[in-house]
Design a protein around this motif. Structure first.
Motif, PDB file in Angstrom:
ATOM      1  N   ARG A  55       0.838  -1.207   0.000  1.00 43.34           N
ATOM      2  CA  ARG A  55       0.000   0.000   0.000  1.00 43.34           C
ATOM      3  C   ARG A  55       0.877   1.262   0.000  1.00 43.34           C
ATOM      4  N   ALA A  56       1.933   1.237   0.799  1.00 43.77           N
ATOM      5  CA  ALA A  56       2.838   2.391   0.876  1.00 43.77           C
ATOM      6  C   ALA A  56       3.547   2.618  -0.461  1.00 43.77           C
ATOM      7  N   LEU A  57       3.916   1.550  -1.142  1.00 40.85           N
ATOM      8  CA  LEU A  57       4.569   1.690  -2.444  1.00 40.85           C
ATOM      9  C   LEU A  57       3.637   2.357  -3.449  1.00 40.85           C
ATOM     10  N   GLU A  58       2.370   1.945  -3.447  1.00 36.65           N
ATOM     11  CA  GLU A  58       1.397   2.580  -4.354  1.00 36.65           C
ATOM     12  C   GLU A  58       1.261   4.065  -4.047  1.00 36.65           C
ATOM     13  N   LEU A  59       1.158   4.400  -2.779  1.00 35.72           N
ATOM     14  CA  LEU A  59       1.033   5.805  -2.386  1.00 35.72           C
ATOM     15  C   LEU A  59       2.312   6.576  -2.722  1.00 35.72           C
ATOM     16  N   LEU A  60       3.464   5.940  -2.511  1.00 34.53           N
ATOM     17  CA  LEU A  60       4.736   6.582  -2.835  1.00 34.53           C
ATOM     18  C   LEU A  60       4.828   6.882  -4.330  1.00 34.53           C
ATOM     19  N   GLU A  61       4.456   5.929  -5.155  1.00 33.15           N
ATOM     20  CA  GLU A  61       4.494   6.154  -6.606  1.00 33.15           C
ATOM     21  C   GLU A  61       3.540   7.279  -7.000  1.00 33.15           C
ATOM     22  N   HIS A  62       2.385   7.337  -6.357  1.00 31.59           N
ATOM     23  CA  HIS A  62       1.409   8.397  -6.628  1.00 31.59           C
ATOM     24  C   HIS A  62       1.968   9.769  -6.234  1.00 31.59           C
ATOM     25  N   GLU A  63       2.482   9.879  -5.026  1.00 31.29           N
ATOM     26  CA  GLU A  63       3.025  11.159  -4.550  1.00 31.29           C
ATOM     27  C   GLU A  63       4.245  11.583  -5.367  1.00 31.29           C
ATOM     28  N   TYR A  64       5.066  10.626  -5.736  1.00 27.31           N
ATOM     29  CA  TYR A  64       6.244  10.919  -6.555  1.00 27.31           C
ATOM     30  C   TYR A  64       5.816  11.480  -7.914  1.00 27.31           C
ATOM     31  N   CYS A  65       4.795  10.895  -8.495  1.00 26.11           N
ATOM     32  CA  CYS A  65       4.277  11.359  -9.794  1.00 26.11           C
ATOM     33  C   CYS A  65       3.754  12.794  -9.689  1.00 26.11           C
ATOM     34  N   ILE A  66       3.023  13.088  -8.625  1.00 25.08           N
ATOM     35  CA  ILE A  66       2.525  14.455  -8.413  1.00 25.08           C
ATOM     36  C   ILE A  66       3.698  15.418  -8.302  1.00 25.08           C
ATOM     37  N   LEU A  67       4.684  15.072  -7.475  1.00 27.15           N
ATOM     38  CA  LEU A  67       5.864  15.922  -7.294  1.00 27.15           C
ATOM     39  C   LEU A  67       6.570  16.157  -8.623  1.00 27.15           C
ATOM     40  N   LYS A  68       6.797  15.114  -9.366  1.00 27.94           N
ATOM     41  CA  LYS A  68       7.525  15.227 -10.636  1.00 27.94           C
ATOM     42  C   LYS A  68       6.771  16.119 -11.618  1.00 27.94           C
ATOM     43  N   ASN A  69       5.481  15.917 -11.740  1.00 29.44           N
ATOM     44  CA  ASN A  69       4.682  16.736 -12.664  1.00 29.44           C
ATOM     45  C   ASN A  69       4.671  18.204 -12.250  1.00 29.44           C
ATOM     46  N   LYS A  70       4.513  18.465 -10.970  1.00 29.46           N
ATOM     47  CA  LYS A  70       4.455  19.849 -10.495  1.00 29.46           C
ATOM     48  C   LYS A  70       5.806  20.547 -10.629  1.00 29.46           C
ATOM     49  N   LEU A  71       6.894  19.841 -10.346  1.00 28.58           N
ATOM     50  CA  LEU A  71       8.206  20.473 -10.498  1.00 28.58           C
ATOM     51  C   LEU A  71       8.547  20.703 -11.967  1.00 28.58           C
ATOM     52  N   HIS A  72       8.135  19.806 -12.840  1.00 27.76           N
ATOM     53  CA  HIS A  72       8.331  20.042 -14.280  1.00 27.76           C
ATOM     54  C   HIS A  72       7.549  21.282 -14.709  1.00 27.76           C
ATOM     55  N   GLU A  73       6.333  21.413 -14.221  1.00 29.43           N
ATOM     56  CA  GLU A  73       5.522  22.593 -14.528  1.00 29.43           C
ATOM     57  C   GLU A  73       6.213  23.864 -14.017  1.00 29.43           C
ATOM     58  N   LEU A  74       6.729  23.802 -12.802  1.00 28.19           N
ATOM     59  CA  LEU A  74       7.437  24.935 -12.215  1.00 28.19           C
ATOM     60  C   LEU A  74       8.655  25.322 -13.065  1.00 28.19           C
ATOM     61  N   PHE A  75       9.432  24.336 -13.489  1.00 32.60           N
ATOM     62  CA  PHE A  75      10.628  24.618 -14.287  1.00 32.60           C
ATOM     63  C   PHE A  75      10.267  25.168 -15.665  1.00 32.60           C
ATOM     64  N   GLN A  76       9.158  24.713 -16.241  1.00 34.63           N
ATOM     65  CA  GLN A  76       8.724  25.247 -17.534  1.00 34.63           C
ATOM     66  C   GLN A  76       8.333  26.720 -17.408  1.00 34.63           C
ATOM     67  N   ILE A  77       7.607  27.059 -16.361  1.00 30.48           N
ATOM     68  CA  ILE A  77       7.218  28.457 -16.153  1.00 30.48           C
ATOM     69  C   ILE A  77       8.469  29.306 -15.951  1.00 30.48           C
ATOM     70  N   GLU A  78       9.418  28.801 -15.175  1.00 21.25           N
ATOM     71  CA  GLU A  78      10.660  29.546 -14.930  1.00 21.25           C
ATOM     72  C   GLU A  78      11.417  29.780 -16.240  1.00 21.25           C
ATOM     73  N   GLN A  79      11.482  28.769 -17.083  1.00 16.77           N
ATOM     74  CA  GLN A  79      12.162  28.927 -18.382  1.00 16.77           C
ATOM     75  C   GLN A  79      11.445  29.963 -19.240  1.00 16.77           C
ATOM     76  N   GLN A  80      10.124  29.913 -19.270  1.00 15.13           N
ATOM     77  CA  GLN A  80       9.351  30.893 -20.035  1.00 15.13           C
ATOM     78  C   GLN A  80       9.574  32.297 -19.478  1.00 15.13           C
ATOM     79  N   ARG A  81       9.638  32.409 -18.149  1.00 17.71           N
ATOM     80  CA  ARG A  81       9.863  33.710 -17.521  1.00 17.71           C
ATOM     81  C   ARG A  81      11.229  34.266 -17.917  1.00 17.71           C
ATOM     82  N   LEU A  82      12.233  33.421 -17.896  1.00 15.12           N
ATOM     83  CA  LEU A  82      13.576  33.871 -18.279  1.00 15.12           C
ATOM     84  C   LEU A  82      13.612  34.312 -19.738  1.00 15.12           C
ATOM     85  N   LEU A  83      12.938  33.574 -20.596  1.00 14.24           N
ATOM     86  CA  LEU A  83      12.888  33.961 -22.015  1.00 14.24           C
ATOM     87  C   LEU A  83      12.147  35.277 -22.194  1.00 14.24           C
TER      88      LEU A  83
END
Length: 156
Positions: free
Chosen positions: A118-146
């Motif tokens: 159960r913990a592994l499933e939750l970990l994979e879920h939370e990791y996916c959320i983190l990865k998607n949100k940080l990618h979104e954050l980095f994309q906005i930062e790149q657009q801001r710099l441009l």
């Protein structure tokens, strides 16, 4: 016009960061990581986070592999992987991922296979959320710099 886009993107960036902190996805360690970034290393945070993603995916594969083994009994090995995950998640401020790892570690310490699954499933879920949100954050930062017209020296 460029300045207005950069201002809007900065506001978007701040809103997303506030959301990530409010939701407990990130903690103050992420801000400390950002403070290490400067003109000499403008991609420091994204580089550190990408290393974290690479290592985390190996750890997730290892954890899943251990738990899928029908003869699994090496909870000590699982604990080592979880300690690595806890440490690396803490170092980038991945609060919810770290918290799930701590709960996962507790199930592992009790040799609770069902709890670990159960913990592994939750970990994979939370990791996916983190990865998607940080990618979104980095994309906005790149657009801001441009949009701000920031230029970094070309490497020969």
């Amino acid at each position: 016009m460029l300045g207005l886009d950069a201002d809007r993107l900065r506001a978007d960036l701040n809103r997303l960061l506030a959301f990530l902190f409010h939701q407990g996805i990130l903690d103050e360690q992420y801000l400390q990581l950002q403070q290490l970034q400067d003109e000499s290393s403008p991609n420091f945070v994204s580089e550190v986070v990408n290393i974290y993603f690479h290592e985390s995916e190996k750890l997730l594969r290892n954890l899943r592999s251990l738990l899928m083994d029908r003869e699994f009994s090496d909870y000590d090995k699982m604990g080592i992987h979880l300690n690595q995950f806890i440490g690396s998640s803490s170092s980038i401020g991945a609060k919810r991922v770290r918290n799930v790892c701590v709960a996962f570690r507790a199930a592992s310490d009790q040799n609770n296979r069902a709890g670990c699954l159960r913990a592994l499933e939750l970990l994979e879920h939370e990791y996916c959320i983190l990865k998607n949100k940080l990618h979104e954050l980095f994309q906005i930062e790149q657009q801001r710099l441009l949009a701000a017209g920031v230029r970094y020296p070309m490497l020969n």
